[in-house]
Design an enzyme around this catalytic site. Structure first.
Site, PDB file in Angstrom:
ATOM      1  N   TRP A  24     118.762  52.472  90.872  1.00 38.42           N
ATOM      2  CA  TRP A  24     117.401  52.182  90.427  1.00 38.42           C
ATOM      3  C   TRP A  24     116.346  52.613  91.438  1.00 38.42           C
ATOM      4  O   TRP A  24     115.196  52.188  91.368  1.00 38.42           O
ATOM      5  CB  TRP A  24     117.264  50.699  90.040  1.00 38.42           C
ATOM      6  CG  TRP A  24     117.920  50.409  88.711  1.00 38.42           C
ATOM      7  CD1 TRP A  24     118.334  51.346  87.796  1.00 38.42           C
ATOM      8  CD2 TRP A  24     118.242  49.137  88.143  1.00 38.42           C
ATOM      9  NE1 TRP A  24     118.894  50.718  86.704  1.00 38.42           N
ATOM     10  CE2 TRP A  24     118.853  49.371  86.883  1.00 38.42           C
ATOM     11  CE3 TRP A  24     118.075  47.818  88.572  1.00 38.42           C
ATOM     12  CZ2 TRP A  24     119.290  48.337  86.054  1.00 38.42           C
ATOM     13  CZ3 TRP A  24     118.511  46.784  87.748  1.00 38.42           C
ATOM     14  CH2 TRP A  24     119.112  47.046  86.499  1.00 38.42           C
ATOM     15  N   HIS A  34     117.769  38.326  75.356  1.00 34.51           N
ATOM     16  CA  HIS A  34     116.782  39.310  74.905  1.00 34.51           C
ATOM     17  C   HIS A  34     116.026  38.816  73.672  1.00 34.51           C
ATOM     18  O   HIS A  34     115.098  39.459  73.216  1.00 34.51           O
ATOM     19  CB  HIS A  34     117.459  40.642  74.584  1.00 34.51           C
ATOM     20  CG  HIS A  34     118.186  41.205  75.762  1.00 34.51           C
ATOM     21  ND1 HIS A  34     117.527  41.715  76.842  1.00 34.51           N
ATOM     22  CD2 HIS A  34     119.500  41.293  76.046  1.00 34.51           C
ATOM     23  CE1 HIS A  34     118.410  42.117  77.740  1.00 34.51           C
ATOM     24  NE2 HIS A  34     119.606  41.871  77.281  1.00 34.51           N
TER      25      HIS A  34
HETATM   26  N1  GLN Z   1     120.511  37.917  89.027  1.00 37.68           N
HETATM   27  C1  GLN Z   1     119.657  38.710  88.208  1.00 37.68           C
HETATM   28  C2  GLN Z   1     118.805  37.817  87.307  1.00 37.68           C
HETATM   29  O1  GLN Z   1     119.259  36.837  86.880  1.00 37.68           O
HETATM   30  C3  GLN Z   1     120.459  39.644  87.342  1.00 37.68           C
HETATM   31  C4  GLN Z   1     119.578  40.473  86.467  1.00 37.68           C
HETATM   32  C5  GLN Z   1     120.283  41.621  85.809  1.00 37.68           C
HETATM   33  O2  GLN Z   1     121.489  41.654  85.731  1.00 37.68           O
HETATM   34  N2  GLN Z   1     119.562  42.563  85.299  1.00 37.68           N
HETATM   35  O3  GLN Z   1     117.674  38.129  86.996  1.00 37.68           O
END
Ligand code: GLN
Ligand code: ZN
Length: 760
Positions: free
Chosen positions: A566, A699
């Protein structure tokens, strides 16, 4: 005998994310479609002005949401569920993109098109849908009006379209329709499209076929010649455009296609250029993508010129120069970075700067290096300063990476023995409940953070504020009765940025936005140098959270592969080297957490899968180094420490062996939406360690019921032994509100109680 310079695509979002704000205002009903169109026209105009020194300027690369979605509309391929609803074409467009149009009543909501990654980039497109009912009908209005717009502004337009085979390939058949069988219908539509562009005075069309850098099945391979024969009949010049990798076994095919020009990614496939030159037709143009469209570093112009001179000598005006791919994948303008460290800034080039580099190259070839001597000297100086910089190269870090041994990635005992110890040390109930880490990032949290950043809130005040948030989050979990707690990640705006800011070797932009999908943009950190961890990054927060409860507190870290994938990364060393540097930094943090008596540590690898190379033959090599980097980060701990990892998908049929090789004690994954079907892979592959299949789709605003969760877990129990199952949401909760999270977790804990009582 001039080499020509051109561009494959310009970022559409705007230097200040104008498109994002215009879209969001339109969606909210804050502005009219005319207002949105006006903003869009203004952006196109600015972008063409920025490119007016090019001989050919891309048109049709601009999009209100996504260029693949645009192509679906150009081809008249709109799913019935979308087209049958009332409204304008633009309503249908946003319905396909987002599931609803701005003016929709609740009844008009439809399922949005699926979104997926555009090849190996972090850009997401709306997947074209195909079925037995699919019919194509040309709607060239968007392209034609933009061509006219460009012509009026005095630039030479080169329309950009997704080629027919790539268009079919990136789409999805919704029934059993074989996609290639739609070609018969599709070819005449493309042909008509090209004929109309020709009639509009267009000389060249850029036809993108990036699937040519992937391993094509025989049937697909075979269709290319036939399709391009038909398109050749339109009588317009086609620039067959490939990017993101090497052509390899498709190189022969590309040489044989009846097109007037070929574009190669001369960054990733430089070693194939000679072979293409050798067989180039006498009239054919070769466009070389020499400027990296996927990264933000200045190009070594002098080095490039040395390589290009003999090519130019041979091809003369048949040599074109361009970025390797569309500049969609880099930020717009370095000039916006007013407060960046000037030394590092001098090593960077964003979209506009890349086009300037192109101009320097073109002029050096066409009019002699002397005419651009100053620009070349500046560039040499920048390249040299980066190459020699002590901020980039730290001998100790390189030494530490060279000294990594296999033992460092190896736990002392195998999982079954560790699991015994954990049962004893942690004494958790069966089906332990936990969360993935973040809790709602409320407006108060965001406001406090931005006040802190702008200096309005002192460090002490900010720390107190975050502590209060942590306390609240721990109290909530106590009340809910969650077994393994988290601190809630209130101090983190983003799971990568947070660590990047605390590590040495990273730099951040103020405005370096890149479109991820639609109006959504990301601002990737830039890794410029060898990575060190000056001091612990999470220990104080986690220890504070631990002090508030007698339950287990899980430490939360982002893994090396995810940080790598990322970020914009260095191009002066292999990705794997950078990844191992990150792994060593995270390893130190893991050991510090362990020393602070944190018995459970989670290392998120949300982006492991998305870094998979485009070609399957390259997968194993990638998985080998990413899995070892994870192991180096995680496995320095003692047997009694329990390591968790988390992944935001569970599509791992094809990489399950690698996931298992990571040897985390517990893995939490996303499964709730697929009704646990994604766990089918465990029928064939006995994943040996603990698994927490997500039971709460974070989501969606929906709150899963107790029955729902119980049913999901029963399904999971059919495939995975009870002793190795956990109960948790799909992912972090930061995008949800407390109003949703509290009842959802309450139901999760109740479901666990029901299942436990049944077991007892
Ligand atoms: N530990 C992160 C959270 O809970 C994991 C997020 C993710 O996997 N995108 O936000
Ligand atoms: Zn996740």
């Amino acid at each position: 005998m001039m080499a020509r310079i051109h561009n494959l695509g310009f970022p559409r979002i705007g230097a200040n994310r104008e498109l994002k704000f215009a879209l969001e205002s339109y969606w909210k009903g804050g502005s009219s479609f005319n207002g949105l169109e006006k903003e869009a026209r203004g952006l196109r105009q600015i972008h063409w002005q920025h490119q007016s020194h090019l001989e050919l300027v891309p048109v049709g690369d601009f999009s209100l949401y996504d260029h693949v979605l645009d192509m679906s509309f150009t081809l008249g391929n709109i799913p019935q569920r979308v087209s049958k609803l009332q409204g304008t074409e633009i309503d249908a467009y946003f319905r396909f993109a987002r599931g609803r149009a701005p003016v929709d009543t609740a009844d008009d909501v439809v399922n949005a098109g699926e979104m997926t990654k555009w090849f190996d980039t972090n850009y997401h497109y709306i997947v074209p849908e195909f079925s037995a009912n699919t019919e194509f009908r040309l709607d060239n209005s968007r392209l034609l009006s933009q061509v006219a717009e460009a012509q009026r502004l005095g630039v030479n337009p080169k329309p950009v379209i997704v080629g027919p085979l790539t268009y079919l390939w990136v789409g999805k058949s919704k029934d059993n329709t074989i996609k290639l069988e739609l070609l018969e219908q599709l070819m005449p539509v493309y042909r008509q499209l090209l004929e109309e562009l020709k009639a509009a005075g267009v000389q060249w069309v850029q036809i993108d076929e990036p699937i040519l850098v992937t391993e094509l099945e025989q049937e697909w391979h075979q269709q290319f010649k036939r399709v391009y024969q038909v398109l050749a009949g339109a009588g317009i010049n086609l620039l067959l455009t490939t990017y993101f990798g090497q052509l390899k076994e498709n190189l022969e095919l590309v040489r044989e296609l009846p097109v007037q020009g070929i574009h190669l990614d001369a960054v990733r496939a430089r070693d194939e250029v000679q072979a293409v030159i050798d067989s180039l037709g006498n009239e054919q143009v070769l466009s070389l993508g020499v400027i990296d469209g996927r990264n933000i570093w200045k190009s070594d112009l002098t080095g490039l010129l040395g390589w290009l001179l003999p090519i130019h000598e041979k091809l003369k005006d048949r040599l074109w120069l361009a970025p390797s791919c569309s500049l969609l994948h880099v930020p717009v303008d370095l000039a916006s970075e007013k407060s960046m460290d000037p030394e590092i800034r001098n090593w960077l080039a964003f979209a506009r700067q890349k086009l300037e580099e192109l101009q320097v190259l073109g002029q050096a070839l066409n009019k002699g290096e002397k005419t651009v001597a100053l620009a070349l000297a500046d560039n040499r100086q920048a390249i040299q300063s980066r190459r020699d910089s002590r901020r980039v190269h730290k001998p100790d870090v390189k030494k530490a990476v060279a000294a990594i041994t296999p033992e460092m990635g190896q736990r002392s005992s195998p999982y079954p023995q560790r699991a015994e110890i954990h049962r004893y040390v942690l004494a958790l109930p069966p089906l332990p409940t936990t969360t993935i880490g973040s809790f709602p990032q409320t407006t108060e949290i965001r406001t406090a953070r931005s006040s802190f950043r702008s200096g309005k809130l002192s460090k002490d005040k900010y720390t107190d504020f975050i502590k209060a948030e942590i306390r609240q989050c721990v109290d909530k979990q106590e009340l809910l009765g969650i077994d393994v707690m988290v601190h809630g990640e209130a101090e983190r705006n983003d799971m990568v940025e947070y660590f990047g800011e605390l590590l040495d070797g990273f730099i951040f932009t103020q405005n370096g936005w890149v479109q991820s999908y639609g109006s959504r943009c990301v601002k990737p950190p830039i890794i410029f140098g060898d990575i060190t961890r000056p001091e612990p990054m999470t220990v104080a927060w986690i220890s504070y959270a631990k002090s508030l409860t007698s339950k287990w507190m899980k430490g939360m870290l982002t893994g090396p592969v995810t940080i790598l994938n990322w970020s914009f990364v260095r191009d002066d060393q292999p990705r794997s080297d950078t990844c191992f540097q990150l792994a060593l930094a995270i390893r130190q943090e893991v050991l510090d957490l362990e020393a602070a008596d944190i018995k459970i540590i989670q290392i998120d690898e949300a982006a492991l899968r998305e870094g998979l190379p485009l070609r399957k033959t390259d997968w194993q090599a990638y998985l080998d180094w990413t899995v070892s980097a994870f192991r180096v980060a995680a496995n320095g701990v003692q047997d009694r420490t329990q390591i968790h990892t988390h992944m935001c998908y569970s599509e791992f049929n094809d990489i399950i062996q690698a996931i298992s090789d990571m040897d985390a004690d517990v893995i939490t994954i996303e499964t709730s939406r697929s009704d646990m079907e994604l766990l089918d892979v465990f029928d064939d592959f006995r994943y040996p360690n603990d698994i927490g299949p997500g039971v709460y789709d974070i989501h969606s605003p929906n709150i899963p019921s107790v029955d729902n969760i119980v049913a999901l877990m029963r399904k999971a129990m059919q495939r995975i032994p009870l002793e190795r199952l956990w109960i948790n949401p799909d992912c972090g909760l930061k995008t949800r509100s407390w109003k949703e999270v509290s009842p959802a977790l309450e139901n999760m804990v109740r479901a666990a109680a029901i299942l436990r009582s049944e077991i007892a």
